[in-house]
Design a protein around this motif. Sequence first.
Motif, PDB file in Angstrom:
ATOM      1  N   ALA A 115      30.217  44.407  57.428  1.00  0.00           N
ATOM      2  CA  ALA A 115      29.554  45.323  58.359  1.00  0.00           C
ATOM      3  C   ALA A 115      30.531  46.278  59.026  1.00  0.00           C
ATOM      4  O   ALA A 115      30.119  47.143  59.795  1.00  0.00           O
ATOM      5  N   ALA A 116      31.825  46.139  58.727  1.00  0.00           N
ATOM      6  CA  ALA A 116      32.822  46.950  59.423  1.00  0.00           C
ATOM      7  C   ALA A 116      32.645  48.435  59.149  1.00  0.00           C
ATOM      8  O   ALA A 116      32.763  49.264  60.048  1.00  0.00           O
ATOM      9  N   GLU A 117      32.358  48.797  57.890  1.00  0.00           N
ATOM     10  CA  GLU A 117      32.267  50.212  57.536  1.00  0.00           C
ATOM     11  C   GLU A 117      31.140  50.906  58.284  1.00  0.00           C
ATOM     12  O   GLU A 117      31.309  52.020  58.790  1.00  0.00           O
ATOM     13  N   ALA A 118      29.986  50.230  58.391  1.00  0.00           N
ATOM     14  CA  ALA A 118      28.853  50.828  59.097  1.00  0.00           C
ATOM     15  C   ALA A 118      29.175  51.005  60.578  1.00  0.00           C
ATOM     16  O   ALA A 118      28.867  52.043  61.180  1.00  0.00           O
ATOM     17  N   ARG A 119      29.801  50.000  61.171  1.00  0.00           N
ATOM     18  CA  ARG A 119      30.174  50.110  62.583  1.00  0.00           C
ATOM     19  C   ARG A 119      31.178  51.234  62.786  1.00  0.00           C
ATOM     20  O   ARG A 119      31.096  52.005  63.747  1.00  0.00           O
ATOM     21  N   PHE A 120      32.127  51.324  61.851  1.00  0.00           N
ATOM     22  CA  PHE A 120      33.161  52.347  61.953  1.00  0.00           C
ATOM     23  C   PHE A 120      32.565  53.754  61.901  1.00  0.00           C
ATOM     24  O   PHE A 120      32.946  54.641  62.672  1.00  0.00           O
ATOM     25  N   LYS A 121      31.610  53.960  61.011  1.00  0.00           N
ATOM     26  CA  LYS A 121      30.970  55.279  60.906  1.00  0.00           C
ATOM     27  C   LYS A 121      30.210  55.615  62.173  1.00  0.00           C
ATOM     28  O   LYS A 121      30.235  56.756  62.651  1.00  0.00           O
ATOM     29  N   ALA A 122      29.520  54.613  62.739  1.00  0.00           N
ATOM     30  CA  ALA A 122      28.761  54.856  63.966  1.00  0.00           C
ATOM     31  C   ALA A 122      29.685  55.182  65.132  1.00  0.00           C
ATOM     32  O   ALA A 122      29.405  56.078  65.943  1.00  0.00           O
ATOM     33  N   ILE A 123      30.803  54.473  65.202  1.00  0.00           N
ATOM     34  CA  ILE A 123      31.763  54.708  66.286  1.00  0.00           C
ATOM     35  C   ILE A 123      32.376  56.097  66.162  1.00  0.00           C
ATOM     36  O   ILE A 123      32.502  56.834  67.141  1.00  0.00           O
ATOM     37  N   SER A 124      32.749  56.480  64.938  1.00  0.00           N
ATOM     38  CA  SER A 124      33.352  57.800  64.727  1.00  0.00           C
ATOM     39  C   SER A 124      32.375  58.919  65.051  1.00  0.00           C
ATOM     40  O   SER A 124      32.734  59.919  65.684  1.00  0.00           O
TER      41      SER A 124
END
Length: 315
Positions: free
Chosen positions: A41-50
């Motif tokens: 789930a890291a990639e999805a969280r990372f995109k949302a944070i960015s």
Amino acid sequence: MNNDPYKALGLSKTASAEEIKKAYRKLVRSSHPDLHPDDPAAEARFKAISAAYDVLGNPETRARFDAGEIDGLGAERPPRQYYRDFTDTSDNAYQQRRGFGPGVDPADIFAEILRNRGRASGGDPFAGQGFAAAGSDLRYTLEVAFLDAARGAETRITLPDGQALAVKIPQGTEDGQTLRLRGKGSPGFGGGPAGDALITLRVRPHPVFRREGDDIVLTLPITVDEAILGGKVTAPTIDGPVGLTIPKGASSGRILRLRGRGVASKTGGAKGDQKVELRIVLPPQIDDSLAQFMTEWRKTHAHDPRVDVLKGAST
């Protein structure tokens, strides 16, 4: 992907610019997919944070979002337009580029590199960026035998990555003590140094010895005749058996001291002592001769060892 950038960063709408920056720095480290390859789930969280920081990290776009002019992804609200309609405009939210001025905080550079690298590199997110960061420390727990901790020893451990390491257990190691193996942690980023391996030692209890500071404590059984008449017996120590003199008339609970038979002091001073606590143990069977002797002895040698205890209990 969360379309509310405030929620994506875990903030309220009253957050200051500094609070937004601080939250982004923290979250980008905990969610970057290259740093957390085992977290799907890291990639999805990372995109949302960015995406959230693209909106809130710029005072102008934040003001437009708060005013309802753009949505949480930076897109114009009705009349609705698409990315291609903004490609030539100067305020295109999709074309933002952040430069770093002379007073830049290094933490901003760290976060921005992570954001820009995304998954593209497929490896070290700092490769070729001119930025180096130390790897994280790794923590382990190692169980050691009581005598190995007291006397010192060397053992080998195998890390999760298959690497075998020799670990030196210092003399006088205490339960809970942590050893640091330099450079045996996670690899660094961008050529930075590796982290350390921190090994917390758990000392197993011993069936005979116990430890009090730098002293070793031993409970030593003695016979009735040894207690009455005294004598020489053999007592174990952490360095091997030694001779010990039992004084005449020794009672259970009396403590004899063997100097320098404890563990090495951390301060480099003299070793501790071994304290030997005597415990009178009767034979498994009382024969008639012993019973008769004690019966006659009691008639003429009345003695009550509990007098002081009873007197103290009544005061």
